[in-house]
Design a protein around this motif. Sequence first.
Motif, PDB file in Angstrom:
ATOM      1  N   UNK A   1       5.223  -8.135   4.120  1.00  0.00           N
ATOM      2  CA  UNK A   1       5.082  -7.006   5.032  1.00  0.00           C
ATOM      3  C   UNK A   1       4.815  -5.772   4.170  1.00  0.00           C
ATOM      4  N   UNK A   2       3.986  -4.882   4.698  1.00  0.00           N
ATOM      5  CA  UNK A   2       3.682  -3.696   3.907  1.00  0.00           C
ATOM      6  C   UNK A   2       3.267  -2.532   4.794  1.00  0.00           C
ATOM      7  N   UNK A   3       3.395  -1.362   4.214  1.00  0.00           N
ATOM      8  CA  UNK A   3       2.981  -0.121   4.845  1.00  0.00           C
ATOM      9  C   UNK A   3       2.267   0.728   3.817  1.00  0.00           C
ATOM     10  N   UNK A   4       2.264   2.026   4.028  1.00  0.00           N
ATOM     11  CA  UNK A   4       1.495   2.932   3.190  1.00  0.00           C
ATOM     12  C   UNK A   4       1.756   2.729   1.702  1.00  0.00           C
ATOM     13  N   UNK A   5       3.001   2.754   1.289  1.00  0.00           N
ATOM     14  CA  UNK A   5       3.293   2.637  -0.142  1.00  0.00           C
ATOM     15  C   UNK A   5       4.441   1.669  -0.446  1.00  0.00           C
ATOM     16  N   UNK A   6       4.758   0.803   0.495  1.00  0.00           N
ATOM     17  CA  UNK A   6       5.851  -0.149   0.309  1.00  0.00           C
ATOM     18  C   UNK A   6       5.401  -1.549   0.712  1.00  0.00           C
ATOM     19  N   UNK A   7       5.986  -2.524   0.024  1.00  0.00           N
ATOM     20  CA  UNK A   7       5.664  -3.921   0.308  1.00  0.00           C
ATOM     21  C   UNK A   7       6.923  -4.756   0.088  1.00  0.00           C
TER      22      UNK A   7
ATOM     23  N   UNK B   1      11.783  -9.498  -2.572  1.00  0.00           N
ATOM     24  CA  UNK B   1      11.703  -8.329  -3.431  1.00  0.00           C
ATOM     25  C   UNK B   1      10.969  -7.220  -2.693  1.00  0.00           C
ATOM     26  N   UNK B   2      11.335  -5.992  -3.016  1.00  0.00           N
ATOM     27  CA  UNK B   2      10.676  -4.808  -2.462  1.00  0.00           C
ATOM     28  C   UNK B   2       9.912  -4.119  -3.584  1.00  0.00           C
ATOM     29  N   UNK B   3       8.755  -3.614  -3.243  1.00  0.00           N
ATOM     30  CA  UNK B   3       7.880  -2.954  -4.207  1.00  0.00           C
ATOM     31  C   UNK B   3       7.442  -1.610  -3.634  1.00  0.00           C
ATOM     32  N   UNK B   4       7.342  -0.598  -4.500  1.00  0.00           N
ATOM     33  CA  UNK B   4       6.856   0.722  -4.077  1.00  0.00           C
ATOM     34  C   UNK B   4       5.693   1.140  -4.956  1.00  0.00           C
ATOM     35  N   UNK B   5       4.739   1.805  -4.331  1.00  0.00           N
ATOM     36  CA  UNK B   5       3.530   2.250  -5.018  1.00  0.00           C
ATOM     37  C   UNK B   5       3.261   3.708  -4.686  1.00  0.00           C
TER      38      UNK B   5
ATOM     39  N   UNK C   1      -0.983  -0.208  -2.886  1.00  0.00           N
ATOM     40  CA  UNK C   1      -0.216  -1.174  -2.107  1.00  0.00           C
ATOM     41  C   UNK C   1      -1.102  -2.325  -1.635  1.00  0.00           C
ATOM     42  N   UNK C   2      -2.255  -2.008  -1.074  1.00  0.00           N
ATOM     43  CA  UNK C   2      -3.121  -3.082  -0.575  1.00  0.00           C
ATOM     44  C   UNK C   2      -3.720  -3.905  -1.714  1.00  0.00           C
ATOM     45  N   UNK C   3      -3.968  -3.278  -2.852  1.00  0.00           N
ATOM     46  CA  UNK C   3      -4.451  -4.038  -4.012  1.00  0.00           C
ATOM     47  C   UNK C   3      -3.377  -5.044  -4.443  1.00  0.00           C
ATOM     48  N   UNK C   4      -2.125  -4.618  -4.447  1.00  0.00           N
ATOM     49  CA  UNK C   4      -1.019  -5.509  -4.788  1.00  0.00           C
ATOM     50  C   UNK C   4      -0.913  -6.654  -3.769  1.00  0.00           C
ATOM     51  N   UNK C   5      -0.979  -6.315  -2.494  1.00  0.00           N
ATOM     52  CA  UNK C   5      -0.903  -7.345  -1.445  1.00  0.00           C
ATOM     53  C   UNK C   5      -2.028  -8.362  -1.609  1.00  0.00           C
ATOM     54  N   UNK C   6      -3.229  -7.882  -1.917  1.00  0.00           N
ATOM     55  CA  UNK C   6      -4.351  -8.798  -2.131  1.00  0.00           C
ATOM     56  C   UNK C   6      -4.113  -9.696  -3.344  1.00  0.00           C
TER      57      UNK C   6
END
Length: 111
Positions: free
Chosen positions: A77-83, A46-50, A56-61
């Motif tokens: 995998x994640x970047x500035x506003x995508x995971x 799944x792809x997620x956008x913030x 984004x990092x709060x979601x990854x955590x």
Amino acid sequence: MDKLAERRCKPCEGGVPALDLAAATKLKEQLARRWKWARDGKAIEAAFEFDNYWQTTAFVNAVAWIAHTADHHPDISFGYNKCSVSYWTHAVDGLTENDFICAAKIDALLD
């Protein structure tokens, strides 16, 4: 049937078959539409956008915490506003109920 997000993962060290397509499809129907087949049906992702890096990092955590408590770990995998989150059970090179349980727990984060 109880909700997937309320179930607990079972230890999997291999030696059991991966879910067949019919069983995997039935479990996938209980997930949000964001979850797609990957690896020729051997995984879900799944792809997620913030709005920003903090969200984004709060979601990854939070996903990492789910993985830790379930002892079932996705590829993230994640970047500035995508995971992107991908689940499959490495020990069976395919999908098990654990993958869907963890995906449902992630869906519950966003409800």
